[in-house]
Design an enzyme around this catalytic site. Structure first.
Site, PDB file in Angstrom:
ATOM      1  CG  HIS A 118      66.693  52.098  49.665  1.00  0.00           C
ATOM      2  ND1 HIS A 118      67.575  52.976  50.247  1.00  0.00           N
ATOM      3  CD2 HIS A 118      66.062  51.477  50.697  1.00  0.00           C
ATOM      4  CE1 HIS A 118      67.482  52.901  51.561  1.00  0.00           C
ATOM      5  NE2 HIS A 118      66.564  51.992  51.866  1.00  0.00           N
TER       6      HIS A 118
ATOM      7  CB  CYS B  56      64.100  49.360  53.073  1.00  0.00           C
ATOM      8  SG  CYS B  56      62.368  49.803  52.801  1.00  0.00           S
TER       9      CYS B  56
END
Length: 486
Positions: free
Chosen positions: A370, A389
């Site tokens: 992301h 992440c």
């Protein structure tokens, strides 16, 4: 990469993954079938009979001699840190040893039952028996042995690097440096790993090369982090090489032509075409307390302007303690769950923790690639700071690359972002993604590069390799006993 290359990157199909065979179930009773009469014994359907194992031909004397010699090469393949005394084997014992070594070189020395949960990159099953039987019958054992190891330059570079560092170890290794070490002492230490070091070049140049090999800021100064890297023992460097060779053995023998790889330890994302990198960017990966897992999957879609549904682990630990008023001021929303509980949502926008783009792929850890509004970390050489992440330095460029083959999406990612609407964009073709943990790798000139082992996985894996080798490798005999004679 020019436009045709971008289109080719997405136009080439991904290699199909092997299907997992379903477990056979007894047929269900259809509506037209009646139940058996009371008291009648119903026998279950017969179980499928497994085919007998492929028989292995007897080895000739020449094959016997070759096999015993080849089995001594375990150290060269990173299956053990030091050579062990071996006793010659014959007959079924020797055939069993060949089968065991074939499995170890093809899918790894460590059994998947001994993996950590976050080592979710699992090797495909491999039975060396059919190919070994064929090799014996055709008298092609050396060719069979050569076909077992990963067919990648990355593995071959590590194998050569392992031989180099074993030679350094066997000739005495190196001593720890102190902060006040003289230039001559530092230069001699650097020369052990870098044969291009000369007495006439500035020491700063040699230090900069070392710092680049270690993934450090190339200041040319013997700072604390450089000193720490230089003082990692040669045994630990060998352990790192062994661990990385083992991870290569977990990789599929054919990688998808189009793929994205993240080196978790180095916090770098690279786009590969075939076995060659075509572009890369910095990333931020999981901190040592929030480890990014090793896994493979396929990126299937991109969420533009994504909201962030805060995981409960983060909400409880970091956000709820701030209080509702503070969370409201920071733009978070507390919403009810169907179960009657509460969760925290950060709406889409420029301050969202996910930034403007999220790249989705299926995995059991709820991790993804992301964007991020916090850009400062990308200029750092220490980028292991996420909750697991992967934050991307250039997410728009990566998104454009992935949609380049779709005329309706190519060049439109920023326009979609500018609408401020949350929408999911399906990719024209799914793109394979691999989250990997490379802490040792060779440059094109053969020089070994190392990264820190932030999750302490290298030593652990090297220990598991050694333990597995001692447990199942029949070529090893008690080092205190003399080797058996013919």
């Amino acid at each position: 990469m020019n436009r045709p290359d971008l289109i080719r990157f997405l136009a080439l199909p991904l290699l199909a993954t092997a299907a997992i065979p379903a477990v056979a179930q007894p047929p269900a009773m259809t509506p037209t079938q009646s139940a058996p009469p009371a008291g009648q014994v119903v026998l279950p359907p017969p179980m499928a009979v497994m085919p007998p194992p492929v028989p292995l031909p007897a080895l000739s004397q020449a094959q016997d001699d070759w096999a015993n010699e080849w089995l001594k090469s375990g150290m060269a393949e990173g299956l053990m840190a030091r050579s062990k005394p071996t006793a010659p084997m014959h007959g079924q014992q020797l055939l069993n040893a060949l089968l065991d070594r074939g499995r170890a070189l093809s899918t790894g020395r460590v059994d998947t039952a001994d993996f950590l949960e976050v080592w979710a990159l699992r090797p495909a099953a491999f039975d060396p028996r059919p190919s070994l039987a064929k090799a014996i019958a055709e008298d092609r054992l050396p060719q069979w042995a050569a076909s077992l190891t990963p067919p990648y330059s990355g593995y071959d570079g590590l194998r050569k690097g392992l031989a180099t560092y074993e030679k350094i170890r066997d000739t005495g290794g190196w001593s720890s440096l102190s902060a006040g070490a003289s230039a001559d002492v530092v230069r001699a230490r650097l020369a052990l790993e870098d044969k291009s070091v000369t007495g006439s070049e500035p020491l700063t140049a040699a230090l900069q090369r070392a710092q680049r090999r270690y993934g450090l800021n190339p200041t040319g100064l013997l700072d604390a982090r450089t000193l720490t890297a230089l003082n990692v023992s040669v045994d630990d460097r060998i352990a790192a090489i062994m661990a990385n060779m083992e991870r290569w053995r977990w990789m599929p023998r054919e990688l998808p032509v189009n793929r994205v790889q993240v080196n978790i330890a180095a916090a770098v994302l690279t786009v590969f075409q075939g076995d060659e990198p075509v572009t890369s960017m910095r990333a931020v990966t999981g901190s040592p307390t929030n480890q990014t897992p090793m896994l493979s999957s396929n990126i299937h879609s991109i969420v533009v302007n994504p909201p962030w549904n805060v995981p409960m682990s983060i909400a409880r630990k970091e956000l709820f303690p701030k209080g509702r008023a503070t969370l409201a001021k920071q733009g978070y929303k507390i919403v009810k769950t169907p179960e009657g509980g509460e969760r925290i949502v950060q709406p889409a926008g420029p301050n969202s923790a996910l930034g403007r783009l999220k790249f989705d792929f299926n995995n059991p850890f709820a991790v993804y690639l992301h964007d991020t509004p916090s850009r400062g970390k990308f200029s750092s050489y220490d980028r292991l700071a996420s909750h697991g992440c992967i934050r991307l330095e250039k997410p728009v460029s990566l998104a454009e690359l992935m949609v380049a083959s779709d005329p309706s999406l190519s060049g439109q990612i920023q326009s979609l972002i500018d609408t401020n609407k949350t929408q999911r964009v399906s990719l024209p073709s799914q793109v394979a993604v691999y989250l990997l943990y490379w802490t040792a790798f060779a440059s094109s000139n053969g020089t070994m590069n190392f990264r820190a082992d932030p999750y302490d996985w290298d030593k652990l894996l090297a220990q598991k390799i050694e333990a597995s080798s001692r447990r199942v490798d029949p070529t090893a005999v008690n080092s205190t006993a003399p080797a058996a004679k013919d």
